[in-house]
Every structure is written in structure tokens, then in C-alpha cells.
Enzyme design. Structure first.
Site, PDB file in Angstrom:
ATOM      1  N   SER A  16      -3.748  -8.327   2.129  1.00  0.00           N
ATOM      2  CA  SER A  16      -2.792  -8.246   0.976  1.00  0.00           C
ATOM      3  C   SER A  16      -2.246  -6.877   0.879  1.00  0.00           C
ATOM      4  CB  SER A  16      -3.290  -8.770  -0.291  1.00  0.00           C
ATOM      5  OG  SER A  16      -2.370  -8.926  -1.312  1.00  0.00           O
ATOM      6  N   ASN A  17      -1.623  -6.608   0.028  1.00  0.00           N
ATOM      7  CA  ASN A  17      -1.071  -4.980  -0.531  1.00  0.00           C
ATOM      8  C   ASN A  17      -1.394  -4.719  -1.843  1.00  0.00           C
ATOM      9  OD1 ASN A  17       1.619  -6.357  -1.918  1.00  0.00           O
ATOM     10  ND2 ASN A  17       1.906  -7.109   0.059  1.00  0.00           N
ATOM     11  N   HIS A  18      -0.667  -3.499  -2.547  1.00  0.00           N
ATOM     12  CA  HIS A  18      -0.924  -3.119  -3.670  1.00  0.00           C
ATOM     13  C   HIS A  18       0.195  -3.649  -4.803  1.00  0.00           C
ATOM     14  CE1 HIS A  18      -3.882  -0.430  -2.780  1.00  0.00           C
ATOM     15  NE2 HIS A  18      -3.322   0.071  -1.488  1.00  0.00           N
ATOM     16  N   SER A  19       1.079  -4.469  -4.399  1.00  0.00           N
ATOM     17  CA  SER A  19       2.058  -4.892  -5.487  1.00  0.00           C
ATOM     18  C   SER A  19       1.423  -5.416  -6.469  1.00  0.00           C
ATOM     19  CB  SER A  19       2.789  -6.170  -4.847  1.00  0.00           C
ATOM     20  OG  SER A  19       3.922  -6.528  -5.690  1.00  0.00           O
TER      21      SER A  19
END
Ligand code: C5P
Length: 209
Positions: A16-19
Site C-alpha cells: 500500500s502507500n501513505h495516502s
């Protein structure tokens, strides 16, 4: 679309990512407060959605793409604010992957659907398509080429390396690019204020449609 996507490696792990979802939810809230009927297709977010919008959860890029396709026919404006993973594990395991003494492990990844580009390509008459471009260098150049490649009406470009911009902050520093070549460079402001600036440009575009 709002938030980050989660791409399964196995039933336990994901990429995933930091959104945080803050920017997309701010746009949703601003639109709803202007009287729009808003549906948010949300991936993983760290903040709560605004109260007066319809929220559909879709965790992976392919789930998000499917949910968007279902909802899109009744939309007049599409804002793609999600940080969609560009690649997902090619073969997610059905059972938890074991270490088995391995020191190195290789994951094969495959391209996910570009939801924004697909929406733009298959758009019905009158649909306006707005995208975001989070970049670390040559921000305006990459944002402009994204606008052309994906056929967008507006692109909100931001340099995520600047203090007060990007993931998980309550503020942002952005330049709004329009398809007619306009460049609206905005100072540091809250994501909610930026949401209104974006919608002001959407309203102007609709006036000339
Ligand atoms: O190409 P890039 O990922 O930088 O483009 C960012 C824009 O495209 C954002 O508006 C994002 O929501 C959208 N996007 C998408 N589906 C993808 C990748 C990006 O909708 N798979």
C-alpha cells in the site's frame, strides 16, 4: 476516488502507500456543501469520511475500478484523488506465505488498471474528469503530460517534497492546470480550502461546456 489501495500478497499482507484520504474527502465535503450529490469510492483511509456523502469501500485497485464503473453512469464530475497502486502482486497466495528459511524473496508484480485514464477514455457526454499529480520533481512538466496522456480537464499538481504538502498533512501546496493551458499557482492552504479552489475551476469549465 479517495485514499490508498491495498494489493494483497497473501491473506495477511498487502502492498500500500501513505495516502490518508484527507484531500479526496475534502473535495467530497466541499462539493456536498455546495449542494452536489457525492459518491466517494474509498480505499484505505486514516480519517473519517464527511457525513453528507455516500461512501463505497473498495480496497484494491481492481475493486476500486469495478466500483467506479458501477457508479459512473450517473456522475457529471469524476475526481480521481486516490493513490492507486500502480502494480499489484501477480499471483496473490491463498494461504499465508511461510518464511521457510528463505533469505531473499521475489514478488512478481503486474500493472493495475489506470482508473482515471479508463474513466476519461470511456467518458459519457458532459462528464468532467479531474486528476491529481503528486510528484517529487519536474512537477508541472509531469502533470501536464499526465493531463494530455489521460485526456483530463483539470490536473491538481503538487510537489510532495515541500513542507506542508502531500500525504497525511492537513495542508497542501498545489498548482491547478487547465486543459486550455492555464496554470493557477496556489500558496499553502488547508486541503479543504484547496478543495474549494478546485471546485471553482470545475464550475468555470462547466460554464463553457
Ligand atoms: O499516473 P499517476 O499515478 O501519477 O496519476 C495520478 C492520477 O491518476 C491520480 O488522479 C490518481 O487517482 C489516478 N490513478 C488512477 N488509477 C491508477 C493510477 C493513478 O485512477 N491506477
Amino acid at each position: 476516488t479517495v485514499g490508498g489501495t491495498r494489493e494483497a500478497i497473501d491473506p495477511v499482507r498487502f502492498i500500500s502507500n501513505h495516502s490518508s484520504g484527507k484531500m479526496g474527502f475534502a473535495v467530497a465535503e466541499a462539493a456536498a456543501s455546495r449542494g452536489a450529490s457525492v459518491t466517494v469510492v474509498a480505499g484505505a483511509t486514516t480519517v473519517e469520511p464527511p457525513a453528507n456523502v455516500n461512501v463505497i469501500r473498495a480496497m484494491s485497485a481492481s475493486e476500486m475500478h469495478a466500483a467506479v464503473k458501477t457508479e459512473l453512469s450517473s456522475a457529471t464530475i469524476f475526481v480521481g484523488a486516490a493513490a492507486v497502486a500502480d502494480y499489484a502482486p501477480a499471483n496473490a497466495a491463498n494461504a499465508k506465505i511461510k518464511k521457510d528459511g528463505r533469505d531473499v524473496m521475489t514478488l512478481e508484480l503486474k500493472k493495475t488498471p489506470d482508473i482515471l485514464a479508463e474513466v476519461s477514455k470511456n467518458r459519457h457526454n458532459g462528464l468532467l474528469v479531474v486528476g491529481f499529480a503528486a510528484e517529487t520533481n519536474d512537477v508541472i512538466g509531469y502533470a501536464r503530460s499526465k493531463m494530455e496522456k489521460k485526456g483530463l480537464d483539470l490536473v491538481v499538481a503538487n510537489d510532495i517534497t515541500k513542507d506542508g504538502a502531500g500525504f497525511n498533512t492537513d495542508t497542501n501546496i498545489a498548482t491547478i492546470l487547465t486543459r486550455s493551458g492555464g496554470e493557477i499557482e496556489l500558496p499553502l492552504m488547508s486541503k479543504r480550502e484547496l478543495a474549494d479552489k478546485i471546485l471553482d475551476e470545475v464550475v468555470k469549465l462547466r460554464a463553457v461546456e
